[in-house]
Design a protein around this motif. Structure first.
Motif, PDB file in Angstrom:
ATOM      1  N   ALA A 116       2.775 -18.370   0.104  1.00  0.00           N
ATOM      2  CA  ALA A 116       2.866 -18.990  -1.216  1.00  0.00           C
ATOM      3  C   ALA A 116       1.930 -18.297  -2.202  1.00  0.00           C
ATOM      4  N   PRO A 117       2.324 -18.206  -3.460  1.00  0.00           N
ATOM      5  CA  PRO A 117       1.422 -17.635  -4.475  1.00  0.00           C
ATOM      6  C   PRO A 117       0.149 -18.477  -4.595  1.00  0.00           C
ATOM      7  N   THR A 152       4.795  -1.915 -13.729  1.00  0.00           N
ATOM      8  CA  THR A 152       5.947  -1.149 -13.243  1.00  0.00           C
ATOM      9  C   THR A 152       6.758  -1.937 -12.228  1.00  0.00           C
ATOM     10  N   CYS A 153       6.065  -2.528 -11.250  1.00  0.00           N
ATOM     11  CA  CYS A 153       6.779  -3.251 -10.183  1.00  0.00           C
ATOM     12  C   CYS A 153       6.716  -4.764 -10.350  1.00  0.00           C
ATOM     13  N   GLY A 154       6.000  -5.228 -11.372  1.00  0.00           N
ATOM     14  CA  GLY A 154       5.897  -6.673 -11.594  1.00  0.00           C
ATOM     15  C   GLY A 154       5.066  -7.386 -10.565  1.00  0.00           C
ATOM     16  N   GLY A 155       4.238  -6.615  -9.835  1.00  0.00           N
ATOM     17  CA  GLY A 155       3.355  -7.233  -8.843  1.00  0.00           C
ATOM     18  C   GLY A 155       3.904  -7.234  -7.441  1.00  0.00           C
ATOM     19  N   ARG A 244      -8.021 -11.506  -9.139  1.00  0.00           N
ATOM     20  CA  ARG A 244      -6.562 -11.477  -9.067  1.00  0.00           C
ATOM     21  C   ARG A 244      -6.055 -12.532  -8.089  1.00  0.00           C
ATOM     22  N   GLY A 245      -4.824 -12.964  -8.330  1.00  0.00           N
ATOM     23  CA  GLY A 245      -4.197 -13.920  -7.435  1.00  0.00           C
ATOM     24  C   GLY A 245      -3.636 -13.240  -6.198  1.00  0.00           C
ATOM     25  N   VAL A 246      -3.135 -14.054  -5.282  1.00  0.00           N
ATOM     26  CA  VAL A 246      -2.563 -13.563  -4.023  1.00  0.00           C
ATOM     27  C   VAL A 246      -1.077 -13.900  -4.005  1.00  0.00           C
TER      28      VAL A 246
END
Length: 375
Positions: A116-117, A152-155, A244-246
Protein backbone atom coordinates in the motif's frame (compact mmCIF):
# COMPACT_ATOMS: atom_id res chain seq x y z
CA UNK A 1 -20.70 -31.05 34.97
CA UNK A 2 -20.89 -30.89 38.74
CA UNK A 3 -17.11 -30.93 39.08
CA UNK A 4 -16.59 -27.90 36.85
CA UNK A 5 -15.79 -24.60 38.49
CA UNK A 6 -17.80 -21.49 37.71
CA UNK A 7 -16.25 -19.80 34.68
CA UNK A 8 -16.37 -16.35 36.29
CA UNK A 9 -14.58 -17.78 39.31
CA UNK A 10 -11.94 -19.38 37.07
CA UNK A 11 -11.06 -16.01 35.53
CA UNK A 12 -11.55 -14.11 38.77
CA UNK A 13 -14.06 -11.62 37.33
CA UNK A 14 -17.58 -10.58 38.29
CA UNK A 15 -20.69 -11.60 36.33
CA UNK A 16 -21.02 -8.02 35.13
CA UNK A 17 -17.43 -7.89 33.82
CA UNK A 18 -16.88 -6.24 30.46
CA UNK A 19 -15.21 -8.00 27.55
CA UNK A 20 -12.06 -5.93 28.12
CA UNK A 21 -11.95 -7.04 31.77
CA UNK A 22 -12.43 -10.66 30.71
CA UNK A 23 -9.68 -10.45 28.12
CA UNK A 24 -7.30 -8.76 30.57
CA UNK A 25 -7.90 -11.43 33.23
CA UNK A 26 -7.46 -14.20 30.66
CA UNK A 27 -4.17 -12.85 29.36
CA UNK A 28 -2.74 -12.52 32.85
CA UNK A 29 -3.72 -16.08 33.82
CA UNK A 30 -2.74 -17.59 30.45
CA UNK A 31 0.78 -16.24 30.78
CA UNK A 32 1.06 -17.52 34.32
CA UNK A 33 -0.19 -21.07 33.74
CA UNK A 34 0.93 -21.75 30.16
CA UNK A 35 2.69 -25.15 30.11
CA UNK A 36 5.84 -23.62 28.64
CA UNK A 37 6.20 -21.28 31.60
CA UNK A 38 8.72 -23.26 33.63
CA UNK A 39 8.00 -21.49 36.92
CA UNK A 40 4.19 -21.57 37.20
CA UNK A 41 3.03 -23.58 34.16
CA UNK A 42 0.07 -25.90 34.72
CA UNK A 43 -1.56 -27.57 31.71
CA UNK A 44 -4.79 -28.49 33.51
CA UNK A 45 -5.31 -24.98 34.81
CA UNK A 46 -4.42 -23.50 31.45
CA UNK A 47 -7.08 -25.62 29.73
CA UNK A 48 -9.62 -24.61 32.37
CA UNK A 49 -8.77 -20.91 31.89
CA UNK A 50 -8.99 -21.28 28.09
CA UNK A 51 -12.38 -22.98 28.29
CA UNK A 52 -13.77 -20.29 30.59
CA UNK A 53 -12.50 -17.55 28.30
CA UNK A 54 -13.91 -19.14 25.15
CA UNK A 55 -17.37 -19.11 26.71
CA UNK A 56 -17.37 -15.75 28.45
CA UNK A 57 -15.79 -13.79 25.62
CA UNK A 58 -18.36 -15.08 23.11
CA UNK A 59 -21.60 -13.13 23.63
CA UNK A 60 -23.85 -16.00 22.49
CA UNK A 61 -22.10 -18.64 24.61
CA UNK A 62 -21.98 -16.30 27.61
CA UNK A 63 -25.73 -15.67 27.39
CA UNK A 64 -26.42 -19.41 27.30
CA UNK A 65 -24.05 -20.02 30.21
CA UNK A 66 -25.62 -17.26 32.30
CA UNK A 67 -29.04 -18.85 31.72
CA UNK A 68 -28.31 -22.59 31.97
CA UNK A 69 -24.80 -22.86 33.43
CA UNK A 70 -22.57 -25.75 32.31
CA UNK A 71 -25.66 -27.69 31.24
CA UNK A 72 -25.94 -25.44 28.21
CA UNK A 73 -22.98 -27.25 26.66
CA UNK A 74 -23.67 -30.86 27.62
CA UNK A 75 -24.80 -31.74 24.09
CA UNK A 76 -21.52 -30.39 22.80
CA UNK A 77 -19.66 -33.11 24.63
CA UNK A 78 -18.95 -30.97 27.66
CA UNK A 79 -16.29 -28.98 25.82
CA UNK A 80 -17.63 -25.51 24.91
CA UNK A 81 -14.18 -24.08 24.20
CA UNK A 82 -11.56 -25.06 21.73
CA UNK A 83 -8.70 -27.25 22.86
CA UNK A 84 -5.92 -24.77 23.54
CA UNK A 85 -3.44 -26.99 21.70
CA UNK A 86 -5.68 -27.65 18.70
CA UNK A 87 -7.15 -24.99 16.50
CA UNK A 88 -5.93 -21.80 18.11
CA UNK A 89 -6.47 -19.80 21.25
CA UNK A 90 -10.01 -18.44 21.01
CA UNK A 91 -10.04 -14.66 20.93
CA UNK A 92 -7.30 -14.13 23.50
CA UNK A 93 -4.05 -14.99 21.69
CA UNK A 94 -4.22 -15.58 17.96
CA UNK A 95 -1.29 -18.00 18.08
CA UNK A 96 1.62 -19.19 20.18
CA UNK A 97 3.66 -16.29 18.85
CA UNK A 98 1.35 -13.88 20.67
CA UNK A 99 1.84 -15.69 23.98
CA UNK A 100 5.58 -15.84 23.34
CA UNK A 101 5.71 -12.10 22.69
CA UNK A 102 3.66 -11.39 25.80
CA UNK A 103 6.16 -13.36 27.90
CA UNK A 104 9.05 -11.28 26.62
CA UNK A 105 7.45 -7.87 26.37
CA UNK A 106 6.56 -7.84 22.68
CA UNK A 107 3.33 -6.49 21.23
CA UNK A 108 0.78 -8.07 18.94
CA UNK A 109 1.54 -8.05 15.27
CA UNK A 110 -0.45 -5.72 13.08
CA UNK A 111 -1.46 -6.69 9.57
CA UNK A 112 0.02 -3.97 7.38
CA UNK A 113 -0.21 -4.22 3.64
CA UNK A 114 3.39 -3.68 2.50
CA UNK A 115 2.28 -2.87 -1.05
CA UNK A 116 0.00 0.00 0.00
CA UNK A 117 1.17 3.58 -0.61
CA UNK A 118 2.61 5.10 2.56
CA UNK A 119 3.20 8.76 3.28
CA UNK A 120 6.79 9.81 3.95
CA UNK A 121 8.02 11.04 7.31
CA UNK A 122 7.94 14.70 8.27
CA UNK A 123 11.27 16.52 8.57
CA UNK A 124 12.30 19.23 11.03
CA UNK A 125 14.78 21.97 10.12
CA UNK A 126 15.79 24.92 12.31
CA UNK A 127 16.68 28.36 11.03
CA UNK A 128 17.92 31.44 12.89
CA UNK A 129 16.48 34.86 12.09
CA UNK A 130 17.08 38.39 13.39
CA UNK A 131 15.01 39.73 16.27
CA UNK A 132 13.33 42.43 14.18
CA UNK A 133 12.50 39.94 11.41
CA UNK A 134 10.48 37.98 13.97
CA UNK A 135 8.67 41.20 14.93
CA UNK A 136 7.94 42.50 11.44
CA UNK A 137 7.94 39.24 9.45
CA UNK A 138 9.83 38.56 6.25
CA UNK A 139 10.12 36.25 3.27
CA UNK A 140 13.33 34.44 2.48
CA UNK A 141 14.68 31.67 0.25
CA UNK A 142 15.67 28.33 1.77
CA UNK A 143 17.70 25.70 -0.05
CA UNK A 144 16.68 22.12 0.70
CA UNK A 145 17.42 18.58 -0.52
CA UNK A 146 14.31 16.65 -1.48
CA UNK A 147 13.29 13.47 -3.28
CA UNK A 148 10.57 14.17 -5.82
CA UNK A 149 8.51 11.72 -7.83
CA UNK A 150 10.15 11.08 -11.19
CA UNK A 151 8.21 13.04 -13.82
CA UNK A 152 9.23 10.62 -16.57
CA UNK A 153 7.80 7.42 -15.08
CA UNK A 154 5.36 8.98 -12.62
CA UNK A 155 7.06 7.23 -9.72
CA UNK A 156 6.75 3.67 -11.03
CA UNK A 157 10.45 3.30 -11.81
CA UNK A 158 9.61 1.54 -15.08
CA UNK A 159 10.38 2.61 -18.62
CA UNK A 160 6.80 1.82 -19.70
CA UNK A 161 3.72 0.48 -17.88
CA UNK A 162 4.27 -2.87 -19.60
CA UNK A 163 7.62 -3.20 -17.80
CA UNK A 164 5.86 -3.47 -14.43
CA UNK A 165 5.38 -7.14 -13.54
CA UNK A 166 3.94 -9.02 -10.59
CA UNK A 167 6.67 -10.31 -8.30
CA UNK A 168 7.18 -14.04 -8.89
CA UNK A 169 8.37 -14.72 -5.34
CA UNK A 170 5.48 -13.22 -3.36
CA UNK A 171 2.81 -13.29 -6.12
CA UNK A 172 2.22 -9.56 -5.72
CA UNK A 173 1.44 -9.70 -1.99
CA UNK A 174 4.64 -7.89 -0.97
CA UNK A 175 5.37 -10.41 1.76
CA UNK A 176 6.25 -14.08 2.14
CA UNK A 177 5.44 -16.58 4.86
CA UNK A 178 8.42 -17.92 6.79
CA UNK A 179 8.26 -20.86 9.20
CA UNK A 180 10.69 -20.99 12.12
CA UNK A 181 11.16 -23.28 15.08
CA UNK A 182 10.81 -21.82 18.57
CA UNK A 183 10.44 -22.97 22.15
CA UNK A 184 6.73 -23.39 21.43
CA UNK A 185 7.12 -25.28 18.17
CA UNK A 186 6.88 -24.09 14.59
CA UNK A 187 5.81 -20.47 14.21
CA UNK A 188 4.82 -18.98 10.88
CA UNK A 189 5.44 -15.27 10.37
CA UNK A 190 5.25 -12.87 7.47
CA UNK A 191 8.23 -10.95 6.14
CA UNK A 192 8.64 -8.34 3.45
CA UNK A 193 9.60 -9.93 0.17
CA UNK A 194 13.30 -9.45 -0.49
CA UNK A 195 12.87 -9.68 -4.25
CA UNK A 196 10.44 -6.75 -4.67
CA UNK A 197 11.13 -4.91 -1.40
CA UNK A 198 7.48 -5.15 -0.39
CA UNK A 199 6.06 -3.45 -3.47
CA UNK A 200 4.62 -6.66 -4.94
CA UNK A 201 6.04 -5.71 -8.32
CA UNK A 202 9.28 -6.06 -10.24
CA UNK A 203 10.49 -3.96 -13.14
CA UNK A 204 11.61 -5.52 -16.40
CA UNK A 205 13.23 -2.37 -17.84
CA UNK A 206 13.94 0.60 -15.59
CA UNK A 207 13.23 4.26 -16.21
CA UNK A 208 16.29 5.91 -17.72
CA UNK A 209 15.93 9.11 -15.67
CA UNK A 210 15.50 7.69 -12.15
CA UNK A 211 17.18 4.30 -12.66
CA UNK A 212 14.11 2.43 -11.39
CA UNK A 213 13.92 4.24 -8.06
CA UNK A 214 10.79 6.15 -8.95
CA UNK A 215 12.14 9.40 -7.56
CA UNK A 216 14.81 11.99 -8.30
CA UNK A 217 17.01 13.55 -5.62
CA UNK A 218 17.43 17.26 -6.17
CA UNK A 219 18.29 20.53 -4.53
CA UNK A 220 15.71 23.24 -4.75
CA UNK A 221 14.94 26.64 -3.33
CA UNK A 222 11.64 27.24 -1.57
CA UNK A 223 10.06 30.47 -0.43
CA UNK A 224 9.46 30.66 3.31
CA UNK A 225 7.12 33.26 4.76
CA UNK A 226 7.85 34.20 8.37
CA UNK A 227 4.70 35.88 9.71
CA UNK A 228 5.02 39.05 11.79
CA UNK A 229 5.02 38.40 15.52
CA UNK A 230 6.24 34.80 15.34
CA UNK A 231 7.61 33.49 18.63
CA UNK A 232 10.86 31.54 19.09
CA UNK A 233 10.22 27.81 18.78
CA UNK A 234 7.16 28.15 16.58
CA UNK A 235 7.14 26.20 13.33
CA UNK A 236 6.25 26.88 9.72
CA UNK A 237 5.05 23.99 7.55
CA UNK A 238 6.16 23.49 3.96
CA UNK A 239 3.86 20.87 2.45
CA UNK A 240 5.37 17.96 0.53
CA UNK A 241 9.02 18.81 1.20
CA UNK A 242 9.67 16.09 3.79
CA UNK A 243 10.88 12.53 3.23
CA UNK A 244 9.63 10.69 0.18
CA UNK A 245 6.70 8.32 0.40
CA UNK A 246 6.78 4.56 -0.17
CA UNK A 247 5.03 2.69 -2.98
CA UNK A 248 3.95 5.93 -4.61
CA UNK A 249 2.80 7.55 -1.37
CA UNK A 250 3.05 11.30 -1.02
CA UNK A 251 6.01 13.03 0.60
CA UNK A 252 5.90 14.12 4.21
CA UNK A 253 6.08 17.78 5.17
CA UNK A 254 8.99 20.00 6.13
CA UNK A 255 8.61 21.83 9.44
CA UNK A 256 10.81 24.89 9.87
CA UNK A 257 11.43 25.81 13.51
CA UNK A 258 12.26 29.44 14.14
CA UNK A 259 15.23 30.39 16.31
CA UNK A 260 15.43 34.13 17.05
CA UNK A 261 18.72 35.91 17.63
CA UNK A 262 18.74 38.08 20.78
CA UNK A 263 18.51 41.85 20.35
CA UNK A 264 21.14 44.14 21.84
CA UNK A 265 18.58 46.15 23.79
CA UNK A 266 15.07 44.73 23.45
CA UNK A 267 14.03 41.62 25.37
CA UNK A 268 10.82 39.81 24.52
CA UNK A 269 8.53 37.76 26.74
CA UNK A 270 5.47 36.62 24.85
CA UNK A 271 4.16 39.77 23.19
CA UNK A 272 5.66 42.11 25.80
CA UNK A 273 8.93 43.99 25.33
CA UNK A 274 11.37 44.98 28.07
CA UNK A 275 13.88 47.80 27.68
CA UNK A 276 16.39 49.51 30.00
CA UNK A 277 16.48 53.26 29.41
CA UNK A 278 19.20 55.58 30.81
CA UNK A 279 17.86 58.76 32.47
CA UNK A 280 19.63 61.84 33.79
CA UNK A 281 19.13 62.34 37.51
CA UNK A 282 17.76 65.82 36.87
CA UNK A 283 15.00 64.37 34.65
CA UNK A 284 14.33 61.84 37.35
CA UNK A 285 13.95 64.63 39.89
CA UNK A 286 11.94 67.07 37.78
CA UNK A 287 10.15 64.67 35.43
CA UNK A 288 10.42 64.75 31.66
CA UNK A 289 8.97 63.66 28.33
CA UNK A 290 11.37 61.41 26.44
CA UNK A 291 11.14 59.62 23.08
CA UNK A 292 11.64 55.94 23.82
CA UNK A 293 12.48 53.35 21.10
CA UNK A 294 9.91 50.59 20.60
CA UNK A 295 9.90 47.72 18.11
CA UNK A 296 7.71 49.86 15.83
CA UNK A 297 9.50 53.21 16.26
CA UNK A 298 9.89 55.98 18.87
CA UNK A 299 7.03 56.72 21.24
CA UNK A 300 6.91 59.62 23.75
CA UNK A 301 6.95 58.55 27.39
CA UNK A 302 6.11 60.80 30.30
CA UNK A 303 8.53 60.26 33.18
CA UNK A 304 6.96 61.42 36.46
CA UNK A 305 8.90 63.75 38.75
CA UNK A 306 10.69 62.02 41.60
CA UNK A 307 11.00 58.61 39.93
CA UNK A 308 13.48 56.19 41.48
CA UNK A 309 16.34 54.06 40.15
CA UNK A 310 15.16 50.80 38.50
CA UNK A 311 11.55 51.97 38.55
CA UNK A 312 9.54 50.33 35.76
CA UNK A 313 7.10 52.31 33.63
CA UNK A 314 4.52 50.63 31.41
CA UNK A 315 3.95 51.74 27.82
CA UNK A 316 0.57 50.22 27.04
CA UNK A 317 0.11 48.81 23.55
CA UNK A 318 3.74 49.34 22.56
CA UNK A 319 4.66 45.64 22.50
CA UNK A 320 4.46 43.06 19.70
CA UNK A 321 1.23 42.63 17.75
CA UNK A 322 -0.25 39.19 18.29
CA UNK A 323 -0.09 36.95 15.20
CA UNK A 324 -3.75 35.94 15.37
CA UNK A 325 -5.65 38.76 17.07
CA UNK A 326 -3.42 41.66 16.06
CA UNK A 327 -3.69 42.98 19.61
CA UNK A 328 -0.33 44.38 20.79
CA UNK A 329 1.39 43.59 24.05
CA UNK A 330 3.01 46.23 26.26
CA UNK A 331 6.48 47.63 26.63
CA UNK A 332 8.04 47.89 30.08
CA UNK A 333 10.75 50.52 30.58
CA UNK A 334 13.23 50.13 33.42
CA UNK A 335 14.78 53.45 34.41
CA UNK A 336 18.55 53.45 34.72
CA UNK A 337 19.13 56.77 36.49
CA UNK A 338 22.64 58.04 35.89
CA UNK A 339 24.67 60.40 38.11
CA UNK A 340 26.97 62.74 36.14
CA UNK A 341 30.71 62.51 36.77
CA UNK A 342 31.92 65.70 35.07
CA UNK A 343 30.14 68.83 36.28
CA UNK A 344 30.76 72.40 35.24
CA UNK A 345 31.30 75.10 37.89
CA UNK A 346 27.80 76.47 37.45
CA UNK A 347 26.32 72.98 37.82
CA UNK A 348 28.33 72.40 40.99
CA UNK A 349 27.23 75.79 42.38
CA UNK A 350 23.59 74.95 41.67
CA UNK A 351 23.86 71.57 43.37
CA UNK A 352 25.72 73.08 46.33
CA UNK A 353 22.92 75.60 46.76
CA UNK A 354 20.37 72.76 46.65
CA UNK A 355 22.34 70.84 49.25
CA UNK A 356 22.68 73.83 51.60
CA UNK A 357 18.96 74.52 51.41
CA UNK A 358 18.15 70.85 52.17
CA UNK A 359 20.48 70.90 55.19
CA UNK A 360 18.92 74.12 56.53
CA UNK A 361 15.49 72.52 56.30
CA UNK A 362 16.86 69.28 57.64
CA UNK A 363 15.31 67.45 54.67
CA UNK A 364 18.39 65.75 53.23
CA UNK A 365 18.23 61.94 53.03
CA UNK A 366 21.36 61.56 55.13
CA UNK A 367 19.97 63.86 57.84
CA UNK A 368 16.81 61.75 58.01
CA UNK A 369 18.94 58.62 58.20
CA UNK A 370 21.02 60.00 61.12
CA UNK A 371 17.90 60.89 63.09
CA UNK A 372 16.91 57.23 63.24
CA UNK A 373 20.00 56.49 65.35
CA UNK A 374 19.18 59.25 67.88
CA UNK A 375 15.82 57.82 68.84
Amino acid sequence: MADKRDYYEVLGVSKSASKDEIKSAYRKLAKKYHPDNKETGDEAKFKEIQEAYDVLFDDQKRSAYDQFGHAAFEQAGGNPGANPFQGGFGGGFSDLGDIFSSFFGGGRRQNVNPTAPRRGNDVLQRIKIDFMDAINGRDFDLQIDVDERCPTCGGTGAKTPNDIQTCSRCAGRGYVSVKRQSLFGAITSQEICSQCGGSGKTIKEKCKDCGGKGYIHKKKTIKVHVPAGILPGQQIRSTGNGERGVNGGENGDLYIEIIVKPHQYFKREGNDIYLDVPLDFVDACLGAKIDVPTVYGDVTLTVPAGCQPNQILRMKGCGVKDRKSGKPGDQYVKLDIRVPTNLSKSQKDALTEFKNESEKKDTSLFAKFKKMFKK
